[in-house]
Design a protein around this motif. Structure first.
Motif, PDB file in Angstrom:
ATOM      1  N   GLY A 164      -0.190  10.378  -0.723  1.00 37.97           N
ATOM      2  CA  GLY A 164       0.653  10.354  -1.902  1.00 37.97           C
ATOM      3  C   GLY A 164       0.617  11.164  -2.937  1.00 37.97           C
ATOM      4  O   GLY A 164       1.285  11.817  -3.579  1.00 37.97           O
ATOM      5  N   GLY A 209       9.010  -2.331   0.520  1.00 40.07           N
ATOM      6  CA  GLY A 209       7.678  -1.961   1.249  1.00 40.07           C
ATOM      7  C   GLY A 209       7.769  -2.186   2.796  1.00 40.07           C
ATOM      8  O   GLY A 209       8.423  -1.423   3.656  1.00 40.07           O
ATOM      9  N   ARG A 241       2.690   1.801  -3.340  1.00 41.28           N
ATOM     10  CA  ARG A 241       1.782   2.168  -4.354  1.00 41.28           C
ATOM     11  C   ARG A 241       1.604   3.544  -4.329  1.00 41.28           C
ATOM     12  O   ARG A 241       1.471   4.246  -5.235  1.00 41.28           O
ATOM     13  N   ALA A 242       1.584   4.067  -3.351  1.00 48.79           N
ATOM     14  CA  ALA A 242       1.168   5.469  -2.908  1.00 48.79           C
ATOM     15  C   ALA A 242       2.329   6.580  -3.197  1.00 48.79           C
ATOM     16  O   ALA A 242       2.272   7.531  -3.701  1.00 48.79           O
ATOM     17  N   ALA A 243       3.478   5.815  -3.024  1.00 46.33           N
ATOM     18  CA  ALA A 243       4.835   6.565  -2.838  1.00 46.33           C
ATOM     19  C   ALA A 243       5.419   6.739  -4.347  1.00 46.33           C
ATOM     20  O   ALA A 243       6.073   7.720  -4.680  1.00 46.33           O
ATOM     21  N   GLU A 264       1.051  -1.220   0.002  1.00 45.49           N
ATOM     22  CA  GLU A 264       0.030  -0.116  -0.163  1.00 45.49           C
ATOM     23  C   GLU A 264       0.897   1.310  -0.216  1.00 45.49           C
ATOM     24  O   GLU A 264       0.564   2.179  -0.761  1.00 45.49           O
ATOM     25  N   VAL A 265       1.963   1.341   0.974  1.00 48.44           N
ATOM     26  CA  VAL A 265       2.580   2.556   0.758  1.00 48.44           C
ATOM     27  C   VAL A 265       3.739   2.738  -0.250  1.00 48.44           C
ATOM     28  O   VAL A 265       3.724   3.710  -0.863  1.00 48.44           O
ATOM     29  N   CYS A 300       7.959   5.891   3.234  1.00 54.77           N
ATOM     30  CA  CYS A 300       8.200   5.227   1.949  1.00 54.77           C
ATOM     31  C   CYS A 300       8.693   6.329   0.841  1.00 54.77           C
ATOM     32  O   CYS A 300       9.601   5.883   0.162  1.00 54.77           O
ATOM     33  N   THR A 344      -4.029   6.853   2.675  1.00 57.21           N
ATOM     34  CA  THR A 344      -2.687   6.309   2.049  1.00 57.21           C
ATOM     35  C   THR A 344      -2.576   7.081   0.648  1.00 57.21           C
ATOM     36  O   THR A 344      -1.552   7.757   0.298  1.00 57.21           O
ATOM     37  N   ASN A 367       0.528   5.443   6.555  1.00 54.77           N
ATOM     38  CA  ASN A 367       1.118   6.857   6.269  1.00 54.77           C
ATOM     39  C   ASN A 367       2.281   6.209   5.267  1.00 54.77           C
ATOM     40  O   ASN A 367       3.129   5.716   5.433  1.00 54.77           O
ATOM     41  N   PRO A 368       2.228   6.936   3.994  1.00 53.75           N
ATOM     42  CA  PRO A 368       3.255   6.705   2.918  1.00 53.75           C
ATOM     43  C   PRO A 368       4.601   7.309   3.091  1.00 53.75           C
ATOM     44  O   PRO A 368       5.376   7.017   2.244  1.00 53.75           O
TER      45      PRO A 368
END
Ligand code: ATP
Length: 371
Positions: free
Chosen positions: A349, A79, A26-28, A23-24, A301, A345, A297-298
């Motif tokens: 990002g 990640g 993907r957002a970062a 998840e992080v 990352c 998240t 929280n991204p």
């Protein structure tokens, strides 16, 4: 760290890993790609499905030729590791430690700083800008040890800490150089009053090196227990903390609340002056309690991505990305619940990307295109 970048592509291996890791990442990742693009560098991404799910499905977290695959890239973005279906030691020993060992990533950098807009539970944290330099190959993490009389009342278990002159020297040299570049001092963290062999060697080697080559860099020595208290009482008094593998691991997690929590602390695993690609990962683990909820929280990352860009010669892109995080966390859309916001998240990002785009439009084009 590796000097100016000569190529206009950056080959990036991306391992989402376990829990909140995918998840992080993907957002970062889009923000990291945007920052590189702002300086004319295209990021070529290879996504790797390595981690706990793969281990459970195929019997191994990574394929046999994992190190060859990684070596074909400039850097790895990871990640998180830690799968609820596996014991914690299996997760760590099946992916992150083998990577660090095989690539001889002997420096683990963990910067911790205060952020405007992010409240810290630590008083007097505002001016903090410290970095933990953690020895990353030895200490308590070598796996040397064993168990005898297993299951009986006489059972004995040992974990042998290994500290070598070579490993201490190379990480200490890195810490001194970093402190010199940052205009800070080095604080050596040991427990040499109790561990009279391994940590005594740390004291000797670091002092010798300091005197011989770094007379201009202030060096102080402290015990890890005193440092634990100082991190909470006077964090802004610290610059570069030089630590063994175990102490660096514990103290950097302990220092995370200075930055607002684990969601704000990035890290880099590096083998400076070699051709090994670095591995860049948030300090946090897989956070199973919030995995899948879209609220992780991204920023840790994203900031790991900034360290990745800097280590690959893209200093200006790294600074641009860090500035964008600084702007994002001062807005409602950029703050996830762990740092007092209500953002998701994904939207945190995207807020970094928007801040980056806006900073870019203000920067002179010549500056942006400089490699
Ligand atoms: P692991 O066993 O994989 O290390 P863990 O849950 O024991 O996982 P961490 O993942 O490091 O340890 O995190 C501890 C707690 O901090 C989490 O349970 C979570 O509540 C919080 N946390 C960690 N990372 C984040 C993040 N990126 N965003 C929000 N909260 C986080």
């Amino acid at each position: 760290m590796n000097g100016a970048r000569k190529s206009n592509t950056l080959k990036l291996a991306v391992i989402g890993g376990d829990g909140i890791g995918p998840e992080v990442v993907r957002a970062a990742l889009p923000a990291i790609i945007d920052a590189a693009a702002a300086y004319g560098v295209e990021v070529l991404v290879t996504e790797l499905d390595w981690g706990g799910d793969r281990l459970l499905a195929k019997g191994a977290a990574m394929p046999d030729d994992a190190i060859g695959i990684v070596r074909a890239h400039d850097a790895v973005l990871l990640g998180a590791v830690g799968h609820p279906g596996l014991s914690a030691d299996v997760s760590v020993w099946s992916l992150v430690l083998p990577l660090r060992k095989a690539l001889d990533l002997y420096v683990n950098l963990r910067p911790v700083r205060a952020w405007n807009g992010v409240e810290s539970v630590v008083r007097n944290a505002e001016l903090t800008d410290l970095v933990v330099v953690r020895e990353n190959t030895e200490g308590e993490y070598t796996g040397v040890g064993g168990r005898v009389h297993t299951g009986s009342v006489h059972e004995v278990a040992t974990d042998v800490a290994v500290h070598s002159r070579r490993a201490i020297t190379r990480v200490a040299r890195y810490a001194f150089d970093l402190a010199r570049a940052r205009g800070q001092g080095v604080t050596l963290v040991t427990k040499s009053n109790v561990s009279r062999h391994g940590y005594a060697l740390w004291d000797e080697v670091v002092e010798e090196l300091g005197v011989a080559e770094y007379g201009d860099v202030p060096l102080e020595k402290t015990f890890v227990d005193a440092m634990a208290a100082r991190l909470i009482q006077r964090p802004a008094s610290l610059g570069v903390l030089l630590c063994s593998n175990l102490f660096g691991d514990i103290l950097s997690d302990g220092a995370a609340p200075i930055a607002g929590g684990l969601g704000m602390v990035p890290s880099a695993n590096l083998a400076p002056d070699t051709d090994s690609p670095g591995v860049f990962e948030p300090v946090h683990g897989s956070a199973p309690d919030i995995a899948g909820k879209g609220i992780a929280n991204p920023m840790a990352c994203v900031l790991s991505g900034a360290m990745l860009l800097r280590a690959n010669g893209l200093d200006a892109a790294a600074s641009l990305l860090e500035e964008a995080v600084g702007v994002a966390v001062q807005t409602d859309e950029g703050r996830t619940p762990d740092i007092g916001g209500r953002s998701t998240t994904a939207s945190a990002g995207e807020t970094v990307r928007a801040a980056l785009a806006s900073a870019q439009s203000r920067a002179p084009r010549t500056e942006r295109l400089r490699l």
